[in-house]
Scaffold this active site. Structure first.
Site: not given
Length: 239
Positions: A107-109
């Site tokens: 998950i890219k944040v």
């Protein structure tokens, strides 16, 4: 915690940490991804909203295609949550939902106060994360401290807007090693082959770039010149 592809067989047959730089593709186009998997022995994938838009398909359709392409592998695929989300709880909820679509998904944040809090919560749930849009060592430190699996410093953007990018990767690597953080560096926003080489020298764990950059990185006009010289010599040699 080691990310995918971090272990390799040593000369004695035992497992040991593989510190070689891994090759990720930065794309959301299925044909490019398929080609890179087959021809480049791709180690992983990164995507972002711009790449999804360029694919001409919906976000969910792109994710379904990518999930199928990487099914049965342990290769990490970074997929980004809605960048409009500013509440850490909503980022966590969106990230948790995305993580259920494929065991490959990371998950890219975005790097921010609420982003780092979301990364901390996702990491506590065993969900891998990629802290993106990193431009300083301090941002990288906050992300590593929060438990991010990957850190994505944007090398090309710094250079494009007049900042020297050559020390950032080495400084982030030194910070990780000094404080024994397990996060891995993905050198991102790569625009040319020289930056790929610089990342390798600086100690990045991974590099992610578009297919055209990798194709250009295997070429040199001097190699072409040398091949022409050798071809001419071959043709002029008596049978």
């Amino acid at each position: 915690m080691l990310a995918s592809c971090d272990l390799a067989l040593g000369h004695d047959g035992d497992l040991e940490e593989d510190d070689s730089m891994k090759l990720f593709l930065d794309s959301a186009k299925a044909d490019e991804i398929r080609h890179a998997l087959e021809s480049w022995d791709l180690d992983g994938l990164t995507t972002n909203p711009k790449h999804v838009k360029a694919s001409g398909k919906s976000f969910r359709a792109v994710l379904d295609e990518i999930a199928e392409l990487f099914a049965g592998t342990d290769k990490p695929v970074s997929v980004e949550v809605d960048p409009h989300l500013l509440d850490w709880r909503k980022i966590v909820s969106a990230g948790a939902d995305l993580s259920t679509l494929s065991p490959n998904f990371v998950i890219k944040v975005g790097a921010s106060e609420h982003g780092f809090r979301a990364i901390r919560e996702l990491s506590s749930r065993g969900i891998r994360t990629n802290a993106t849009l990193i431009f300083t060592v301090a941002q990288a430190w906050h992300a590593a401290r929060a438990g991010a699996t990957f850190l994505s410093p944007f090398v090309g953007w710094k250079e494009q807007y007049g900042e020297a990018p050559d020390t950032l990767i080495g400084e982030v690597r030194a910070m990780l090693d000094t404080h024994d953080y397990s996060s891995e560096i993905i050198g991102a926003a790569i625009r040319n082959p020289r930056q790929v080489g610089d990342l390798a020298v600086a100690g990045a764990h991974c590099v992610t770039a578009g297919l055209a950059v990798y194709q250009e990185s295997v070429r040199s006009p001097f190699t072409d010149m040398g091949e022409q010289i050798f071809q001419a010599a071959w043709d002029e040699t008596p049978a």
